[in-house]
Design a protein around this motif. Sequence first.
Motif, PDB file in Angstrom:
ATOM      1  N   SER A 174       1.257  25.619  25.749  1.00 28.98           N
ATOM      2  CA  SER A 174       1.426  24.863  26.992  1.00 28.98           C
ATOM      3  C   SER A 174       1.140  25.688  28.238  1.00 28.98           C
ATOM      4  O   SER A 174       1.209  25.168  29.350  1.00 28.98           O
ATOM      5  N   TYR A 230       5.144  18.849  25.227  1.00 28.99           N
ATOM      6  CA  TYR A 230       5.144  17.768  24.235  1.00 28.99           C
ATOM      7  C   TYR A 230       6.504  17.669  23.540  1.00 28.99           C
ATOM      8  O   TYR A 230       7.066  18.676  23.091  1.00 28.99           O
ATOM      9  N   GLU A 232       7.062  16.549  20.650  1.00 33.55           N
ATOM     10  CA  GLU A 232       6.907  16.988  19.249  1.00 33.55           C
ATOM     11  C   GLU A 232       7.133  18.487  19.111  1.00 33.55           C
ATOM     12  O   GLU A 232       7.692  18.951  18.111  1.00 33.55           O
ATOM     13  N   TYR A 233       6.676  19.265  20.098  1.00 32.59           N
ATOM     14  CA  TYR A 233       6.888  20.715  20.067  1.00 32.59           C
ATOM     15  C   TYR A 233       8.382  21.052  20.081  1.00 32.59           C
ATOM     16  O   TYR A 233       8.815  22.019  19.450  1.00 32.59           O
ATOM     17  N   ALA A 300       1.431  16.501  17.707  1.00 35.87           N
ATOM     18  CA  ALA A 300       1.395  16.385  19.170  1.00 35.87           C
ATOM     19  C   ALA A 300       0.015  16.042  19.707  1.00 35.87           C
ATOM     20  O   ALA A 300      -0.106  15.304  20.690  1.00 35.87           O
ATOM     21  N   THR A 301      -1.028  16.539  19.080  1.00 30.15           N
ATOM     22  CA  THR A 301      -2.384  16.321  19.591  1.00 30.15           C
ATOM     23  C   THR A 301      -3.306  15.684  18.552  1.00 30.15           C
ATOM     24  O   THR A 301      -4.519  15.676  18.726  1.00 30.15           O
TER      25      THR A 301
END
Length: 343
Positions: A174, A230, A232-233, A300-301
């Motif tokens: 990030s 994110y 999710e992270y 996340a991506t």
Amino acid sequence: MSALLAVVGLVALALSLALPVIVKPLLRRLGVIDIPNDRSSHTTLVIRGMGVAVAAAILAGLALSLATGLVAVDRSLILIIFLMVGAASALGWIEDFRGLSVRVRLAVQLLIGAAGTAALATTIDESSYWWLPVGAIAVAAYINAANFMDGINGISGMHGVVVGAFYAWAGLLSDQMWLIVAGLVVAAAFAGFLPWNLGRGFVFLGDVGSYLLGASIAAIAVTGLLAGVYLEYLLSPVLIYLADTFSTFLRRARRGERLSAAHRQHVYQRLTDAGLTHAQVAVLVSVLSMLTGGAGFVLATAAAPLAVSVSLFAAAVVALYLSSPRIVRAVRGAVGRRTAVRG
């Protein structure tokens, strides 16, 4: 910058390794001792409260990152995390040393979460004050989750290492230095505690340490959420802890049990009752947490088809963990019957 980051991590690790030499005899003199009962996973008197040393290591690492200018941007985020972690550790120490009622503990935990979230909203985005109740509940909930899960040797130390490492990785992805530093310091400090918790003459974190662990992770997660990291992270590395805590809570609530009463119904406790050692259970929890963490980082991506597959994988890992006591008992029973037949 990378050299300074390494220094900060090494300071947290070294302090956590070294401070117990001084802290352990002090705790013994103060009588901060854990007395086993029928709900305990140990059978001898053990010194608790060693979380004081880990707390000092984390706070020193965070302070050093500010003093050296390692975190030049978002310095206030590290400061807020520092204050939240320090306040939760102090509350845990009071609980270890004097004891507090459930209502007082919960009220102060909620206050720490609310005050921290309000400070973060003021710093990051004043339009995000509506997150205040969410942050308050998240901090209190994870402090208690970490406290409930801190029942066997190695499990909390390994959890701090795993989640801290994932959060440092999240900061790298990030491009947020405060998150790299916070995650690294937490991972390093709990890594330094492990030899004291797993070696001969082992010691416990105590409430000061489990509150420290829960508050560190929750404070970083709430800060990251408000800072645009994110979800999710932040959530995926703690899924196993959350699944164990809340599935146990729901199971006991359905049975009408007094929820504040001590018990041995967590998945990790049932795994030790099924015959696994503390170290084996702690490693299992850590490995499965790494699997859900890795899945979350992909999710996340990820594009839609991969996202569905990864989500199913993470759900399967959680389901495997929740079913693991039955699986272990079945496997050990089958092995025992086979051995008996051969004998």
